[in-house]
Scaffold this motif. Sequence first.
Motif, PDB file in Angstrom:
ATOM      1  N   VAL A  22      35.169  28.128  50.210  1.00 33.55           N
ATOM      2  CA  VAL A  22      35.519  28.944  49.047  1.00 33.55           C
ATOM      3  C   VAL A  22      34.519  28.730  47.913  1.00 33.55           C
ATOM      4  O   VAL A  22      34.060  29.699  47.263  1.00 33.55           O
ATOM      5  CB  VAL A  22      36.953  28.617  48.584  1.00 33.55           C
ATOM      6  N   ILE A  23      34.155  27.476  47.666  1.00 33.56           N
ATOM      7  CA  ILE A  23      33.189  27.184  46.595  1.00 33.56           C
ATOM      8  C   ILE A  23      31.838  27.815  46.916  1.00 33.56           C
ATOM      9  O   ILE A  23      31.189  28.430  46.053  1.00 33.56           O
ATOM     10  CB  ILE A  23      33.053  25.661  46.404  1.00 33.56           C
ATOM     11  N   THR A  24      31.408  27.696  48.184  1.00 33.09           N
ATOM     12  CA  THR A  24      30.114  28.256  48.570  1.00 33.09           C
ATOM     13  C   THR A  24      30.102  29.772  48.433  1.00 33.09           C
ATOM     14  O   THR A  24      29.163  30.355  47.871  1.00 33.09           O
ATOM     15  CB  THR A  24      29.785  27.860  50.019  1.00 33.09           C
ATOM     16  N   LEU A  25      31.153  30.411  48.970  1.00 35.45           N
ATOM     17  CA  LEU A  25      31.210  31.870  48.879  1.00 35.45           C
ATOM     18  C   LEU A  25      31.355  32.329  47.431  1.00 35.45           C
ATOM     19  O   LEU A  25      30.745  33.341  47.030  1.00 35.45           O
ATOM     20  CB  LEU A  25      32.372  32.396  49.717  1.00 35.45           C
ATOM     21  N   SER A  26      32.139  31.606  46.647  1.00 36.85           N
ATOM     22  CA  SER A  26      32.318  31.969  45.237  1.00 36.85           C
ATOM     23  C   SER A  26      31.003  31.836  44.482  1.00 36.85           C
ATOM     24  O   SER A  26      30.638  32.715  43.683  1.00 36.85           O
ATOM     25  CB  SER A  26      33.387  31.086  44.583  1.00 36.85           C
ATOM     26  N   TRP A  27      30.283  30.742  44.713  1.00 39.50           N
ATOM     27  CA  TRP A  27      28.993  30.538  44.046  1.00 39.50           C
ATOM     28  C   TRP A  27      27.998  31.627  44.448  1.00 39.50           C
ATOM     29  O   TRP A  27      27.257  32.163  43.601  1.00 39.50           O
ATOM     30  CB  TRP A  27      28.438  29.171  44.375  1.00 39.50           C
TER      31      TRP A  27
END
Length: 467
Positions: A22-27
Amino acid sequence: MHFRTRIFVISILTVSAVLAIVITLSWSRIMQVELDHLDDRLCMEARRTIPRFDENGSLRNLAVPRGAQLTMGPLLADLADKLRIDSSQHLMLLIESSEHDLLIKAAEINLKTLIGTMDWVDAGPLVGRCQVASFEYEEQQWRAALFSVEGRRSFIAVEVAATSNDLKSTLRETLIAVVPISLLLSILGSWLIASHTIRPINHLHRAMDLVTQKDLSHRLSGHKEDKEFQMLIEAYNTMLDRLEDSFQQISRFTADAAHELKTPLTVLRGKLEQAVLSEDSSQLDLNAILDEVGQLSTITRKLLLLSQADAGSMALHLEPVNITELLDELIADMELLSEEQILDCSIERALVTRGDLVLLRQLLNNLLANVIRYSLLEKGVRIQARKDETGIEILISNYCRPISSEVRSQLFDRFYRGEPEHTQGISGSGLGLSLSREIARAHGGNLTLEPSSQDVVLMRLLIPILK
């Protein structure tokens, strides 16, 4: 590893992996949006810095004399502020006008050559014409905008990494606060999931601890349990039912076997003791002893066959067996043994199957022997044999003293011989019917007691035709 620990670790790893994704896709999405906004800001600044002249040829929007190349500190600082970067060192700037030979340059490289090598893309319907492009310089990614109108153009490029410093700092601060809380909540949630999942298993374990050889009555309730655990509990209770039935059957079988073997052994011992004490060998009743030994041998052989059937290992010597001829032979013997018996036989010819001749003979002999022992002579016996779609069907019915439904339900129990007043003076061990049914099942068929009136016994034997 304990099952609870395994569930806990898997839950933690799953939540951590999801959080990282989620953090990777959000970033990635944030950077894409930021890049789109950066294009808009670059185009706006490129448009704003396009040189505009008054009637005297002086710049109206840039305090730069004609043809000058100056240190444009205020302009670059203003651009850095509007493009949200820390320093003008992350900027490239080129402003020129072909009409007034104006050239403003803020970079150490040949920007005109660089502009000509880029793959420009239209940014949008702004006044004039704005194009954007990406390029790499000194191993860094840059984003550039080129605004052209009436022989004038403005080129502005900014280092992409410099524009994301604020975002990275904000994300770092957010993660420092969010990640520990998320991990803590994940640990608590995983522990609750593991505890909730292991609860029915602990319940089942405690119930298993209560089960002993002397007490198999404990059962689990599947009420309010999940469907999967209800299925497990149901299977466990079914297993206990079968186990309890097996223990009861074994206990009853052992007790009955001991009781049945006790009688002929007692007779043998009495005869032998009588002969020893009498000092007269003529007092030894060899015929009686031989009869008791034969009875012991019969019971032992039947017990052996039943134990093989229980273990599923009853050995069959398969060969072609003519059921018609076998029935004719046994019925002829039956007529010799009981001349007063009235027989009504309807047997089809050429009823042939593959089976164990010795065991099938014993099966049919047991059924006909019961007819001789327990039927009413004046009423007669009916024997039918025919071939149908499922195999060979044999029906044997005879009249007898009225038998209650309770007695009928126990006729196939081992060592059960019915009500004492009906069996008084009739020899037998109570193993014939149970052994006959096991032989039929070993051949893939079955032996059943069919519904009838209380004074009629109707046995149905089904033997499949084996190929």
